[in-house]
Design a protein around this motif. Structure first.
Motif, mmCIF file in Angstrom:
data_model
loop_
_atom_site.group_PDB
_atom_site.id
_atom_site.type_symbol
_atom_site.label_atom_id
_atom_site.label_comp_id
_atom_site.label_asym_id
_atom_site.label_seq_id
_atom_site.Cartn_x
_atom_site.Cartn_y
_atom_site.Cartn_z
ATOM 1 N N ILE A 31 10.558 -62.823 51.154
ATOM 2 C CA ILE A 31 11.984 -63.095 50.976
ATOM 3 C C ILE A 31 12.755 -61.870 51.447
ATOM 4 C CG2 ILE A 31 13.801 -63.662 49.316
ATOM 5 C CD1 ILE A 31 11.582 -64.825 47.507
ATOM 6 N N PRO A 32 13.741 -62.044 52.328
ATOM 7 C CA PRO A 32 14.529 -60.896 52.791
ATOM 8 C C PRO A 32 15.165 -60.156 51.611
ATOM 9 C CG PRO A 32 15.049 -62.869 54.072
ATOM 10 C CD PRO A 32 14.178 -63.300 52.929
ATOM 11 N N PRO A 33 15.252 -58.826 51.686
ATOM 12 C CA PRO A 33 15.766 -58.031 50.557
ATOM 13 C C PRO A 33 17.139 -58.477 50.060
ATOM 14 C CG PRO A 33 14.841 -56.597 52.237
ATOM 15 C CD PRO A 33 14.822 -57.992 52.799
ATOM 16 N N GLU A 34 18.032 -58.848 50.971
ATOM 17 C CA GLU A 34 19.381 -59.260 50.541
ATOM 18 C C GLU A 34 19.316 -60.535 49.720
ATOM 19 O OE1 GLU A 34 18.697 -59.851 54.281
ATOM 20 O OE2 GLU A 34 18.421 -57.717 54.024
ATOM 21 N N GLU A 35 18.457 -61.463 50.165
ATOM 22 C CA GLU A 35 18.324 -62.716 49.430
ATOM 23 C C GLU A 35 17.643 -62.489 48.089
ATOM 24 O OE1 GLU A 35 16.522 -67.224 49.672
ATOM 25 O OE2 GLU A 35 16.322 -65.935 51.426
ATOM 26 N N LEU A 36 16.660 -61.604 48.060
ATOM 27 C CA LEU A 36 15.973 -61.302 46.817
ATOM 28 C C LEU A 36 16.935 -60.681 45.810
ATOM 29 C CD1 LEU A 36 13.269 -61.455 45.396
ATOM 30 C CD2 LEU A 36 12.724 -59.200 46.334
ATOM 31 N N THR A 37 17.801 -59.802 46.286
ATOM 32 C CA THR A 37 18.815 -59.203 45.416
ATOM 33 C C THR A 37 19.740 -60.272 44.863
ATOM 34 O OG1 THR A 37 18.745 -57.102 46.586
ATOM 35 C CG2 THR A 37 20.737 -57.554 45.309
ATOM 36 N N ARG A 38 20.187 -61.183 45.735
ATOM 37 C CA ARG A 38 21.075 -62.264 45.279
ATOM 38 C C ARG A 38 20.366 -63.164 44.278
ATOM 39 N NH1 ARG A 38 21.384 -67.365 45.511
ATOM 40 N NH2 ARG A 38 19.805 -67.562 47.131
ATOM 41 N N LEU A 39 19.128 -63.554 44.590
ATOM 42 C CA LEU A 39 18.368 -64.398 43.663
ATOM 43 C C LEU A 39 18.215 -63.723 42.311
ATOM 44 C CD1 LEU A 39 15.445 -65.933 45.766
ATOM 45 C CD2 LEU A 39 17.211 -67.184 44.517
ATOM 46 N N THR A 40 17.846 -62.453 42.337
ATOM 47 C CA THR A 40 17.653 -61.708 41.092
ATOM 48 C C THR A 40 18.936 -61.677 40.275
ATOM 49 O OG1 THR A 40 15.951 -60.336 42.115
ATOM 50 C CG2 THR A 40 16.998 -59.469 40.124
ATOM 51 N N ASP A 41 20.039 -61.320 40.917
ATOM 52 C CA ASP A 41 21.324 -61.265 40.215
ATOM 53 C C ASP A 41 21.717 -62.634 39.665
ATOM 54 O OD1 ASP A 41 21.429 -58.575 40.870
ATOM 55 O OD2 ASP A 41 22.906 -58.835 42.478
ATOM 56 N N ASP A 42 21.512 -63.674 40.475
ATOM 57 C CA ASP A 42 21.890 -65.019 40.046
ATOM 58 C C ASP A 42 20.988 -65.524 38.912
ATOM 59 O OD1 ASP A 42 23.864 -64.891 41.955
ATOM 60 O OD2 ASP A 42 22.956 -66.380 43.300
ATOM 61 N N ILE A 43 19.700 -65.188 38.969
ATOM 62 C CA ILE A 43 18.787 -65.596 37.893
ATOM 63 C C ILE A 43 19.169 -64.895 36.595
ATOM 64 C CG2 ILE A 43 16.412 -65.408 37.057
ATOM 65 C CD1 ILE A 43 15.564 -65.954 40.034
ATOM 66 N N ILE A 44 19.450 -63.601 36.669
ATOM 67 C CA ILE A 44 19.878 -62.879 35.467
ATOM 68 C C ILE A 44 21.179 -63.473 34.936
ATOM 69 C CG2 ILE A 44 20.723 -60.661 34.584
ATOM 70 C CD1 ILE A 44 18.616 -59.332 36.470
ATOM 71 N N GLY A 45 22.109 -63.780 35.844
ATOM 72 C CA GLY A 45 23.358 -64.415 35.427
ATOM 73 C C GLY A 45 23.111 -65.746 34.735
ATOM 74 N N ALA A 46 22.179 -66.534 35.271
ATOM 75 C CA ALA A 46 21.855 -67.828 34.652
ATOM 76 C C ALA A 46 21.227 -67.626 33.277
ATOM 77 C CB ALA A 46 20.912 -68.617 35.565
ATOM 78 N N LEU A 47 20.330 -66.645 33.159
ATOM 79 C CA LEU A 47 19.706 -66.373 31.854
ATOM 80 C C LEU A 47 20.754 -65.965 30.823
ATOM 81 C CD1 LEU A 47 16.552 -64.437 33.075
ATOM 82 C CD2 LEU A 47 16.592 -66.724 32.034
ATOM 83 N N LYS A 48 21.795 -65.282 31.272
ATOM 84 C CA LYS A 48 22.845 -64.835 30.354
ATOM 85 C C LYS A 48 23.752 -65.967 29.895
ATOM 86 C CE LYS A 48 23.102 -59.992 31.550
ATOM 87 N NZ LYS A 48 24.048 -58.881 31.670
ATOM 88 N N THR A 49 23.565 -67.172 30.434
ATOM 89 C CA THR A 49 24.353 -68.322 29.957
ATOM 90 C C THR A 49 23.664 -69.041 28.808
ATOM 91 O OG1 THR A 49 23.377 -69.968 31.472
ATOM 92 C CG2 THR A 49 25.288 -68.693 32.285
#
Length: 136
Positions: A31-49
């Motif tokens: 997974i390209p680093p930029e996409e991995l960063t976005r996925l990680t941030d979005d997954i953490i954001g989803a967990l925080k809901t």
């Protein structure tokens, strides 16, 4: 050829989680680093809901998420715990987590596993969660 997994390990719910997911683990991700960063941030954001209904804080800040693996197919494996083995939403919370993370754009299949080792303790909570429950 084997797929490498990127992991967000439980580390007090601090930035170390994001660093692990961005390629500091043993393998290299397809997974390209930029996409991995976005996925990680979005997954953490989803967990925080997702909130524990008995404690006014989200499950990420409570320290209930022990591990998140992102494989090269963008499938997600999550290990989490509960504040207590007899938690009244033990059967429902993994479904809430699965649904929240599955809503992230670009995520494949999501699998959530409840673990009790190590047992959850209040020391796993972030400062934000401690403030939310009135410890400060």
């Amino acid at each position: 050829m084997t797929e490498e997994n990127e992991t967000i390990d439980e580390a007090g719910t601090e930035a170390a989680n994001v660093a692990m997911a961005q390629g500091e683990s043993a393998g290299k991700s397809a997974i390209p680093p930029e996409e991995l960063t976005r996925l990680t941030d979005d997954i953490i954001g989803a967990l925080k809901t997702v909130y524990d209904p008995e404690i006014p804080a989200d499950i990420y800040e409570l320290g209930l998420i022990y591990k998140v693996d992102i494989d090269d197919s963008r499938d997600i494996d999550i290990e989490m715990t509960l504040t207590a083995p007899g938690c009244p939403v033990a059967g429902e919370m993994p479904i809430w987590v699965e649904n929240a993370v599955a809503s992230v754009d670009g995520v494949g299949q999501v699998k959530v596993e409840i673990v009790f080792d190590p047992p959850w303790t209040p020391e796993r909570m972030s400062e934000e969660a401690q403030v939310a429950v009135g410890w400060f």
